[in-house]
Design an enzyme around this catalytic site. Structure first.
Site, PDB file in Angstrom:
ATOM      1  N   LEU A 208      27.193   0.226   8.191  1.00  0.00           N
ATOM      2  CA  LEU A 208      26.733   0.747   6.886  1.00  0.00           C
ATOM      3  C   LEU A 208      26.803  -0.363   5.857  1.00  0.00           C
ATOM      4  O   LEU A 208      27.847  -0.985   5.694  1.00  0.00           O
ATOM      5  CB  LEU A 208      27.647   1.893   6.415  1.00  0.00           C
ATOM      6  CG  LEU A 208      27.569   3.245   7.128  1.00  0.00           C
ATOM      7  CD1 LEU A 208      28.612   4.194   6.565  1.00  0.00           C
ATOM      8  CD2 LEU A 208      26.174   3.861   6.984  1.00  0.00           C
ATOM      9  N   HIS A 209      25.686  -0.627   5.173  1.00  0.00           N
ATOM     10  CA  HIS A 209      25.749  -1.616   4.098  1.00  0.00           C
ATOM     11  C   HIS A 209      24.817  -1.333   2.930  1.00  0.00           C
ATOM     12  O   HIS A 209      24.800  -2.065   1.958  1.00  0.00           O
ATOM     13  CB  HIS A 209      25.501  -3.030   4.636  1.00  0.00           C
ATOM     14  CG  HIS A 209      24.081  -3.263   5.076  1.00  0.00           C
ATOM     15  ND1 HIS A 209      23.612  -2.892   6.311  1.00  0.00           N
ATOM     16  CD2 HIS A 209      23.031  -3.831   4.438  1.00  0.00           C
ATOM     17  CE1 HIS A 209      22.341  -3.224   6.423  1.00  0.00           C
ATOM     18  NE2 HIS A 209      21.947  -3.792   5.292  1.00  0.00           N
ATOM     19  N   ARG A 210      24.024  -0.263   3.000  1.00  0.00           N
ATOM     20  CA  ARG A 210      23.093   0.019   1.896  1.00  0.00           C
ATOM     21  C   ARG A 210      23.866   0.471   0.666  1.00  0.00           C
ATOM     22  O   ARG A 210      24.731   1.361   0.782  1.00  0.00           O
ATOM     23  CB  ARG A 210      22.117   1.130   2.267  1.00  0.00           C
ATOM     24  CG  ARG A 210      21.276   0.854   3.452  1.00  0.00           C
ATOM     25  CD  ARG A 210      20.055   0.026   3.139  1.00  0.00           C
ATOM     26  NE  ARG A 210      19.499  -0.460   4.388  1.00  0.00           N
ATOM     27  CZ  ARG A 210      18.905  -1.631   4.552  1.00  0.00           C
ATOM     28  NH1 ARG A 210      18.779  -2.456   3.533  1.00  0.00           N
ATOM     29  NH2 ARG A 210      18.431  -1.985   5.710  1.00  0.00           N
ATOM     30  N   PRO A 211      23.532  -0.093  -0.516  1.00  0.00           N
ATOM     31  CA  PRO A 211      24.210   0.339  -1.745  1.00  0.00           C
ATOM     32  C   PRO A 211      24.250   1.867  -1.878  1.00  0.00           C
ATOM     33  O   PRO A 211      25.276   2.444  -2.250  1.00  0.00           O
ATOM     34  CB  PRO A 211      23.365  -0.293  -2.858  1.00  0.00           C
ATOM     35  CG  PRO A 211      22.723  -1.484  -2.220  1.00  0.00           C
ATOM     36  CD  PRO A 211      22.558  -1.161  -0.759  1.00  0.00           C
ATOM     37  N   ASP A 283      22.680   2.402   8.792  1.00  0.00           N
ATOM     38  CA  ASP A 283      21.642   2.427   7.754  1.00  0.00           C
ATOM     39  C   ASP A 283      20.862   1.120   7.769  1.00  0.00           C
ATOM     40  O   ASP A 283      20.147   0.794   6.828  1.00  0.00           O
ATOM     41  CB  ASP A 283      22.226   2.724   6.364  1.00  0.00           C
ATOM     42  CG  ASP A 283      23.278   1.711   5.933  1.00  0.00           C
ATOM     43  OD1 ASP A 283      23.456   0.683   6.616  1.00  0.00           O
ATOM     44  OD2 ASP A 283      23.918   1.952   4.891  1.00  0.00           O
TER      45      ASP A 283
END
Ligand code: UD1
Ligand code: UDP
Length: 365
Positions: A208-211, A283
């Site tokens: 997971l890394h999406r703002p 994501d």
């Protein structure tokens, strides 16, 4: 012909590797294509950058612009200022950008303003979600580029709708899959495999890394909680992106024996884990393509995607961004009801060869 190739962030390195190898091979057959590799420095940690250069046999960049960190505007502006100097000092016939990160857009703008032609690899894909910086990067880059290398026929149609003539659009396949297929025999066990005694299809992989998913404490925590609760006690291996790691530092998490937070993995170790996983929850954009080709179930925690073929053809499903949606999706997985999927057209490991062939055609030998 002088080509400047741009790479700035983790997925870029994975995409440029086969292009560089295809150019090198063609050069051996005496084509006159010289390239200069520019690293913008957008990603700079050893585990987000150097590792991929070593593992994927990418040569040292000719220059590193050192433009990591900052806000969207700060980062984009820093790359533009630095790349303008670089391109004036080292003019090129063509600047090639890949993907949809800030480096992609920033270097395209600079190149066009210096009257240099631009080629975009992975052009034409669209999520139509302007809350994502990547969608803005794709739109701007595709408005400016001269040549468009696409992963699907759909992407080409999107470009034609913008008025781009079909003669400038080349459906070549997917360079990220070139890297996957070329390196599959080299995948290797990460240390966590033996440490936890992992077994095939007996664990989940999470990224997971999406703002939109990690920037809000409550939502991020709710995601992790829902995944742990619905994972049937299977270990969840979470290689944490540095952006996410910074957020986790200030996010008190109650200990769960099944959640395993580890540093970002190298490409060969990460994809070993993916290839043997029960499923991947993510994501990421690129990972949905890799899971499709490896036939691994993929649950995407987003409301939309710019890669619809991973859903209509592949193993990916959009779960959305409501943590409550995770439980029913994992229930379906554990009931053995996940779709099998097929491989999209031309995702065959030869996209980079086709790109270099086209370049040779466009610029002569
Ligand atoms: C960027 C891309 C995203 C891509 C992702 C791949 C944009 C707008 N976003 O997101 O499309 O999916 O890369 O991983 O271009 N950081 C480090 N070390 C690093 C890199 C980043 O600590 O090596 C931290 C820094 O605090 C940095 C933050 O992560 O400010 C965000 O990095 P940035 O490159 O701006 O965006 P990503 O979230 O990595
Ligand atoms: N990846 C990796 N190690 C990790 C996580 C991802 O090598 O710990 C690779 C993955 O196989 C894919 C790429 O990084 O090739 C995807 O990058 P990311 O998810 O950061 O970016 P996106 O594709 O979402 O832009």
């Amino acid at each position: 012909m002088k080509l400047t190739l741009i790479a700035g962030a983790r997925p870029n390195f994975i995409k440029i590797a086969p292009i560089i190898h295809a150019i090198d091979e063609q050069q051996e057959m005496s084509i006159n294509l010289r390239y200069r590799l520019v690293h913008t420095g957008q990603h700079y940690d050893q585990k987000m950058s150097d590792t991929f250069f070593k593992e994927l046999n990418i040569p040292e960049p000719d220059t590193n612009l050192g433009c990591g960190g900052g806000t969207q505007a700060e980062q984009t502006a820093a790359i533009m200022v630095a790349f303008e100097k670089e391109l004036i000092a080292n003019p090129a016939d063509l600047v090639m950008v890949v993907g949809d990160v800030n480096s992609t857009m920033a270097c395209s703008i600079v190149a066009k303003k210096l009257l240099t032609k631009v080629a975009h690899v992975e052009a034409g894909i669209r999520s139509y979600d302007l809350t994502m910086p990547e969608e803005i990067n794709r739109m701007v880059t595709d408005c400016l580029a001269d040549y468009f290398f696409t992963t699907t026929e759909w992407a080409g149609k999107n470009l034609q709708k913008l008025g781009i003539p079909k003669e400038r659009i080349f459906f070549v396949g997917n360079v990220m899959i070139d890297t996957l297929l070329q390196n599959r025999p080299r995948f290797r066990k990460p240390a966590i495999w033996d440490k936890l005694g992992l077994k095939k299809e007996n664990y989940l992989v999470l990224t997971l890394h999406r703002p939109a998913n990690v920037d809000e404490d409550t939502k991020f925590k709710a995601f992790l909680q829902a995944i742990i609760e619905a994972s049937n006690g299977l270990p969840v291996i979470f290689p944490v992106h540095p952006r996410t790691a910074k957020i986790l530092e200030s996010l008190p998490l109650s200990h769960s024996p099944s959640l395993h937070l580890i540093d970002p993995l190298g490409y060969l170790e990460f994809n070993f884990l993916v290839q043997n996983a029960k499923a991947v929850i993510t994501d990421s954009g690129g990972i949905t393509e890799e899971t499709t080709v490896m036939g691994i179930p993929c649950l995407t925690l987003r409301d939309n995607t710019e890669r619809p073929e991973t859903i209509t053809i592949g193993t990916n499903e959009l779960i959305g961004t409501d943590p409550a949606a995770i439980k029913p999706a994992l229930k379906k997985l554990f009931a053995g009801e996940w779709k099998k999927g097929e491989i999209p057209e031309l995702w065959d490991g030869r996209a980079a060869d086709r790109i270099v062939e086209k370049l040779t055609g466009l610029y002569g030998n």
